[in-house]
Design a protein around this motif. Structure first.
Motif, PDB file in Angstrom:
ATOM      1  N   GLU A 149     -15.082 -57.488  -4.424  1.00 21.47           N
ATOM      2  CA  GLU A 149     -15.553 -58.817  -4.826  1.00 21.47           C
ATOM      3  C   GLU A 149     -16.640 -59.350  -3.900  1.00 21.47           C
ATOM      4  O   GLU A 149     -17.387 -60.252  -4.263  1.00 21.47           O
ATOM      5  CB  GLU A 149     -14.380 -59.806  -4.873  1.00 21.47           C
ATOM      6  N   ALA A 150     -16.713 -58.796  -2.681  1.00 20.26           N
ATOM      7  CA  ALA A 150     -17.703 -59.290  -1.731  1.00 20.26           C
ATOM      8  C   ALA A 150     -19.110 -58.804  -2.076  1.00 20.26           C
ATOM      9  O   ALA A 150     -20.095 -59.318  -1.553  1.00 20.26           O
ATOM     10  CB  ALA A 150     -17.338 -58.861  -0.312  1.00 20.26           C
ATOM     11  N   VAL A 151     -19.214 -57.823  -2.952  1.00 14.65           N
ATOM     12  CA  VAL A 151     -20.551 -57.371  -3.369  1.00 14.65           C
ATOM     13  C   VAL A 151     -21.162 -58.459  -4.254  1.00 14.65           C
ATOM     14  O   VAL A 151     -20.526 -58.908  -5.206  1.00 14.65           O
ATOM     15  CB  VAL A 151     -20.453 -56.031  -4.140  1.00 14.65           C
ATOM     16  N   PRO A 152     -22.364 -58.923  -3.913  1.00 19.36           N
ATOM     17  CA  PRO A 152     -22.936 -60.077  -4.617  1.00 19.36           C
ATOM     18  C   PRO A 152     -23.050 -59.846  -6.120  1.00 19.36           C
ATOM     19  O   PRO A 152     -23.316 -58.729  -6.571  1.00 19.36           O
ATOM     20  CB  PRO A 152     -24.324 -60.219  -3.993  1.00 19.36           C
TER      21      PRO A 152
ATOM     22  N   GLU B  67     -25.594 -57.804 -11.874  1.00 16.86           N
ATOM     23  CA  GLU B  67     -26.599 -58.230 -12.849  1.00 16.86           C
ATOM     24  C   GLU B  67     -27.790 -57.277 -12.864  1.00 16.86           C
ATOM     25  O   GLU B  67     -28.303 -56.920 -13.925  1.00 16.86           O
ATOM     26  CB  GLU B  67     -27.048 -59.663 -12.537  1.00 16.86           C
ATOM     27  N   ALA B  68     -28.191 -56.861 -11.667  1.00 16.95           N
ATOM     28  CA  ALA B  68     -29.311 -55.926 -11.589  1.00 16.95           C
ATOM     29  C   ALA B  68     -28.954 -54.610 -12.272  1.00 16.95           C
ATOM     30  O   ALA B  68     -29.750 -54.043 -13.028  1.00 16.95           O
ATOM     31  CB  ALA B  68     -29.683 -55.682 -10.133  1.00 16.95           C
ATOM     32  N   ALA B  69     -27.708 -54.139 -12.019  1.00 16.75           N
ATOM     33  CA  ALA B  69     -27.272 -52.883 -12.635  1.00 16.75           C
ATOM     34  C   ALA B  69     -27.269 -53.017 -14.155  1.00 16.75           C
ATOM     35  O   ALA B  69     -27.674 -52.122 -14.883  1.00 16.75           O
ATOM     36  CB  ALA B  69     -25.886 -52.511 -12.129  1.00 16.75           C
ATOM     37  N   ARG B  70     -26.842 -54.183 -14.595  1.00 15.98           N
ATOM     38  CA  ARG B  70     -26.791 -54.435 -16.028  1.00 15.98           C
ATOM     39  C   ARG B  70     -28.209 -54.470 -16.610  1.00 15.98           C
ATOM     40  O   ARG B  70     -28.482 -53.912 -17.666  1.00 15.98           O
ATOM     41  CB  ARG B  70     -26.098 -55.762 -16.259  1.00 15.98           C
TER      42      ARG B  70
ATOM     43  N   PRO C  45     -21.011 -48.998 -17.178  1.00 19.61           N
ATOM     44  CA  PRO C  45     -20.072 -49.660 -16.256  1.00 19.61           C
ATOM     45  C   PRO C  45     -19.517 -48.725 -15.185  1.00 19.61           C
ATOM     46  O   PRO C  45     -19.413 -49.119 -14.022  1.00 19.61           O
ATOM     47  CB  PRO C  45     -18.964 -50.143 -17.195  1.00 19.61           C
ATOM     48  N   THR C  46     -19.169 -47.511 -15.540  1.00 16.17           N
ATOM     49  CA  THR C  46     -18.598 -46.605 -14.537  1.00 16.17           C
ATOM     50  C   THR C  46     -19.647 -46.251 -13.488  1.00 16.17           C
ATOM     51  O   THR C  46     -19.355 -46.183 -12.303  1.00 16.17           O
ATOM     52  CB  THR C  46     -18.092 -45.292 -15.178  1.00 16.17           C
ATOM     53  N   ARG C  47     -20.876 -46.034 -13.947  1.00 18.86           N
ATOM     54  CA  ARG C  47     -21.937 -45.700 -13.016  1.00 18.86           C
ATOM     55  C   ARG C  47     -22.223 -46.896 -12.097  1.00 18.86           C
ATOM     56  O   ARG C  47     -22.432 -46.746 -10.891  1.00 18.86           O
ATOM     57  CB  ARG C  47     -23.207 -45.313 -13.766  1.00 18.86           C
ATOM     58  N   THR C  48     -22.206 -48.085 -12.668  1.00 17.34           N
ATOM     59  CA  THR C  48     -22.390 -49.294 -11.861  1.00 17.34           C
ATOM     60  C   THR C  48     -21.344 -49.338 -10.759  1.00 17.34           C
ATOM     61  O   THR C  48     -21.651 -49.598  -9.598  1.00 17.34           O
ATOM     62  CB  THR C  48     -22.246 -50.552 -12.746  1.00 17.34           C
TER      63      THR C  48
END
Lengths: 259, 230, 226
Positions: B120-123, B128-131, B137-140
């Motif tokens: 959860e600490a990952v901003p 959003e950038a990954a999206r 989702p798994t790769r993200t």
């Protein structure tokens, strides 16, 4: 000429390997309003922070009135590093307004202003309160006395911070980029308060700012500092209209184009 | 005599010297219990963390309750529960294994929180950038989120490893011959508790100070920007 | 002999639970006092005080609670004999002492961390207003730091409650001890340990609720803004 109230004598300030002030000589007369301008990293804020005893000095002597700030006179007349008691006494002459206000978030506006007078100066509570209300009136915030800092806009917070500093009745008031953290539309109200102070009080004022027009309006003298020493100084109309040094010209061209 | 080693109780110094190898035997058991308990906690904690993050509340809520329950009840009682109640259902395990499982179960709840907090600490901007780049989702998760979470998760895991070692003495109540149990047995037989118990304190202090140094080094060695997984 | 049902266990277990509650209460209070003393001691400008605090924190965080408890109960009397003082502690004193000292060492790091986390600019503002170190600590730093201490203090209080179970090992008749006695008597371990573990869970929930109330009490010092 009267005795200066602030005098830097060959002051050196190093942070590790970086020399921020390099043998600075600098004086301010009582009641004088002086603005320090210069590129970022030039040591402007360091001058104020040294005066407020937030940073010590690496070499040289700083005089406030006829007393050294960072030293004490030993019995044989030589200077030795200042004790905390000496610094405490010297600080009573100075006040500071910070770039990011630094109000105490857990106290109301009124408590922010009365806290130090009551507990440091040992002023009576009623008296401190009365004076605080007077100061709030001066900065136009009487109706916000019982609010907490987070309920105020940045401009209002900075006005409270000015009132808080004045409540300690300093001889010298230091402003460290007092409007830099503000949204543009809030800059005016803070400048208005500072301008009024400059006009109506014989307080010595030392201001670091990027607002050249404001510096020009309120200052008796403007100092341009670069690479840790004063490169040029003079009355604002001289320095801003006819700077003699090339560095000053470059700097002014850059910031005035920006603004 | 313990572990086939005699002690010399002539005076405190001879006792201290003679029981040192015996205490090292106990220390070895303590370390084994610590590592096994930690291993169970790491795996079980991962299961709990995944179930807690399950998309359906039918799974996530009971898991949260279980995790809270495990964290809020004493290790000693959980251990007694496993030790006395499991045999009633025909499950008889050696005391050492029961103890390691109790440690693992209790700390799995703590570790599941470590995983969650690290992730959860990952901003949010990283998600959003990954999206925006259209990652699956798994790769993200495996390539963007987890690599950035690891530098936060690993040092916290190290701290819990140290905590587990300090809870191992509880296993003495089910007859596990770990460090403290060995020392009390020596105390019972020589009537000198001061020497063995003080030595246990000293050994623990050395062990945890070294471990704390190790965790600190590990923390500094991990790149704060994250660890890319191949 | 085994004619007791689970309702018959309850009065016995409740007696133990009451002891557990009292142990938790007192050791949390003393632990909190030690937390502030050592946490602020570690930040003190007095070198001796600083070293004393660091030594206390390291020793009690660095060793196991059960080792500390056994040392105070079994080994300390021998130290007393050697120097000619009676240091034989009653179990309840040894228990509360060990629990308080242990949790206080963890709490001290919480206090230190929270005080150090107060923004540097706040300390600078206090200095510009010429506040002394003491005034800065008690009027500016602590009021902002204490609300930040509450979540970790909540965890430590729960930790403390769980740790009280260990005092049964020096023959204090707390909940864990009562469970053990009942088990010896009835051999009905599934019922007894289910009841006991639920009672501990219940006490933990109540304790958390109380800590939340306390947090809300001191939370008024925390500005909603930052």
């Amino acid at each position: 000429m009267t005795e200066p109230i602030i005098r830097f004598e060959k002051v050196v300030k190093r942070f590790g390997d970086v020399t921020v002030l390099d043998g600075l000589d600098f004086t301010v007369a009582p009641g004088e309003k002086v603005t320090i301008i210069g590129p970022s990293g030039s040591g402007k804020s360091t001058i104020l922070r040294i005066l407020m005893t937030l940073e010590d000095i690496s070499d040289g002597v700083v005089w406030v009135g006829d007393e050294p700030l960072w030293h004490e006179k030993a019995a044989d007349g030589t200077l030795k590093p200042a004790s905390e008691a000496h610094l405490h006494r010297m600080r009573t002459r100075l006040g500071m307004v910070f770039q990011s206000f630094n109000l105490f978030p857990h106290m109301t506006v009124l408590r922010n202003i009365t806290e130090a007078p009551v507990h440091v100066l040992k002023v009576g509570k009623a008296e401190a309160r009365e004076r605080a209300m007077g100061l709030l009136d001066m900065v136009g915030l009487t109706e916000h006395a019982d609010k907490f800092p987070y309920q105020l806009s940045g401009g209002q917070q900075q006005r409270v911070a000015i009132a808080r500093a004045l409540a300690m009745r300093p001889d010298i008031l230091l402003f460290d980029e007092p409007t830099s953290a503000l949204d543009p539309e809030l800059v005016g109200e803070v400048q208005e308060v500072i301008r009024k102070l400059a006009e109506e009080h014989d307080l010595t004022m030392l201001l670091v700012t990027h607002e050249m027009r404001f510096a020009r309006e309120i200052s008796d003298r403007v100092c341009f500092i670069d690479a840790g020493a004063i490169r040029e100084e003079g009355a604002p109309e001289e320095l801003f209209t006819a700077p003699t040094e090339e560095r000053t010209q470059d700097f002014l061209r850059a910031v005035l184009d920006d603004g | 005599m313990l572990f086939g080693i005699e002690w010399d109780a002539t005076n405190s110094w001879t006792l201290a010297v003679s029981i040192f190898p015996i205490l090292l035997h106990g220390l070895w058991v303590t370390l084994q219990a610590t590592v096994l308990g930690f291993f169970i906690a790491v795996v079980l904690g991962l299961v709990l963390a995944v179930l807690k993050a399950a998309p359906t509340r039918l799974v996530s809520w009971p898991t949260r309750l279980i995790s809270e329950f495990l964290r809020d009840t004493p290790l000693l009682i959980q251990l007694f529960f496993l030790y006395y109640v499991l045999p009633e259902f025909g499950i008889v395990l050696p005391a050492f294994l029961t103890g390691a499982i109790a440690l693992g179960v209790q700390y799995s709840a703590y570790l599941s929180e470590v995983y969650r907090a690290g992730i959860e600490a990952v901003p949010i901007g990283q998600h959003e950038a990954a999206r925006a780049l259209n990652f699956a989702p798994t790769r993200t998760f495996t390539h963007i989120i987890l690599p950035q979470a690891i530098p936060r998760i690993v040092p916290a895991m190290g701290n819990y490893l140290v905590s587990i070692s300090k809870d191992v003495p509880v296993l003495s109540v089910v007859t596990v011959l770990e460090l403290l149990n060995v020392a009390t047995i020596i105390g019972d037989r020589t009537f000198n508790y001061l020497v063995p118990l003080s030595m246990v304190g000293g050994l623990y202090l050395i062990m945890t100070l070294l471990a704390a140094q190790g965790v600190k080094r590990l923390d500094m060695a991990l790149p704060k920007t994250g660890i890319p997984l191949k | 002999m085994n004619e007791m049902t689970w309702t018959d266990y309850l009065p016995v277990l409740w007696e133990g639970a009451w002891v557990t509650i009292q142990l938790t209460f007192w050791s949390t209070i003393f632990g909190a006092l030690l937390s502030f003393a050592a946490g602020l001691g570690k930040l003190s400008s007095n070198r001796a005080l600083r070293w004393l605090s660091v030594a206390y924190i390291e020793v009690f965080r660095g060793t196991s609670l059960l080792v500390q408890l056994f040392w105070l109960y079994f080994a300390l009397p021998l130290v007393g004999e050697a120097i000619g003082v009676n240091l034989r502690l009653p179990p309840v004193v040894a228990g509360i002492l060990a629990l308080s000292l242990n949790i206080g060492a963890y709490g001290a790091e919480v206090v230190r961390g929270a005080v150090q986390a107060v923004a540097r600019s706040q300390y600078e503002a206090a200095k510009a207003l010429n506040c002394t170190r003491r005034q800065t600590l008690f009027r500016i730093a602590l009021p902002q730091a204490i609300p930040e201490m509450m979540p970790p203090f909540d965890n430590l209080a729960i930790q403390n409650l769980k740790d009280t179970a260990l005092v049964s090992l020096i023959s204090l008749a707390d909940l864990a001890m009562r469970a053990e006695q009942l088990r010896n008597y009835t051999q009905d371990s599934p019922t007894i340990y289910t009841l006991v573990i639920l009672m501990y869970f219940g006490m933990a929930l109540v304790l958390t609720a109380l800590m939340r109330l306390l947090a809300r009490g001191v939370g008024r010092w925390r500005p909603a803004g930052r």
